[in-house]
Scaffold this motif. Sequence first.
Motif, PDB file in Angstrom:
ATOM      1  N   GLU A 172      -9.871   4.323   1.647  1.00  0.00           N
ATOM      2  CA  GLU A 172      -8.728   3.688   2.306  1.00  0.00           C
ATOM      3  C   GLU A 172      -8.215   4.511   3.482  1.00  0.00           C
TER       4      GLU A 172
ATOM      5  N   GLU B 148      -7.090  -3.305   1.699  1.00  0.00           N
ATOM      6  CA  GLU B 148      -7.679  -2.387   0.708  1.00  0.00           C
ATOM      7  C   GLU B 148      -8.408  -3.181  -0.375  1.00  0.00           C
TER       8      GLU B 148
ATOM      9  N   HIS C 152     -12.397  -2.963  -0.611  1.00  0.00           N
ATOM     10  CA  HIS C 152     -12.919  -2.381  -1.854  1.00  0.00           C
ATOM     11  C   HIS C 152     -13.950  -3.324  -2.468  1.00  0.00           C
TER      12      HIS C 152
ATOM     13  N   SER D 186       0.825  -1.206   0.000  1.00  0.00           N
ATOM     14  CA  SER D 186       0.000   0.000   0.000  1.00  0.00           C
ATOM     15  C   SER D 186       0.860   1.256   0.000  1.00  0.00           C
TER      16      SER D 186
END
Length: 295
Positions: free
Chosen positions: A99, A83, A87, A9
């Motif tokens: 996020e 994430e 999502h 990330s």
Amino acid sequence: MKWQGRRGSSNVRSSTGGGKMIGGGIGGIIIAGILWLVFGVNPMTALQTGQAVTGGSSESSTELATSTDRDTQFVKVVLADTEEVWHQIFNEAGSTYQEPSLILFNGQVSSACGSASSATGPFYCPGDQTVYLDTSFFVEMRQNLGISGDQQGSGGEENQGKAGDFAQAYVIAHEVGHHVQTLLGISQQVNEARQQVTQAQSNKLSVLQELQADCFAGVWAQRNQERVQFLEVGDIDEAVNAAGQIGDDRLAKASGGAVVPDNFTHGTSQQRVEWFTRGLESGNVQSCDTFSGAL
Ligand SMILES: [Zn+2]
């Protein structure tokens, strides 16, 4: 737990404790300048001496840097995994996942929920939608949980340097679970409800909120397993063990007040394991209604 080779990330940042910079920086230069004026000491020598004096801390930060390189990469991958999964889950519900950020800190950190130290433990601050993890937390977890990882006999080549990985991932997923609660408006509702009930009921609501974050961590684990088959033998035991042992997570006040340690907010080990398992088995957030019939 398999984690290498996956996307990391870009929402992870590091924050080094500001208080430790005295030896260098402007303060150091000013002190060196004064030394030069008063004693005729060459500022560069003084600065070098200053560095030597603070050698202990710079040595330990080098040491930390070595461990955090790997830890930071690990955290980035786990956060990216959350994430991807969240999502997916939000999209399925026709919504959009926002996020969270994650800050790795060493020593002290200031957040929208107030300042915190390593003693605070991992926490999520709704005010800046950020998960805060202190780097010493990884070292402690390795010490406390690494041994049990070995004992579970998942050993051999598979286990090398990996003991405790999934337990760490679980803690991150739990904190992200608080973020999800914030996005869903659950945290706000809990906070409002807590204002209107007795202390005992208020504590109970906190427990239910924590257990739901455990359940969300379980949901994440299940969905991530479907996605990338990241679990290895012994991982679930590891997380269940962690769920039972880790009571250090502190619930940050949504009001933006100080981060208040709260010893009553986590439920029993058995409850935590139960709700984590429930999320893990269902892979469905609907199964995480810890609140129904609560009050
Ligand atoms: Zn929590």
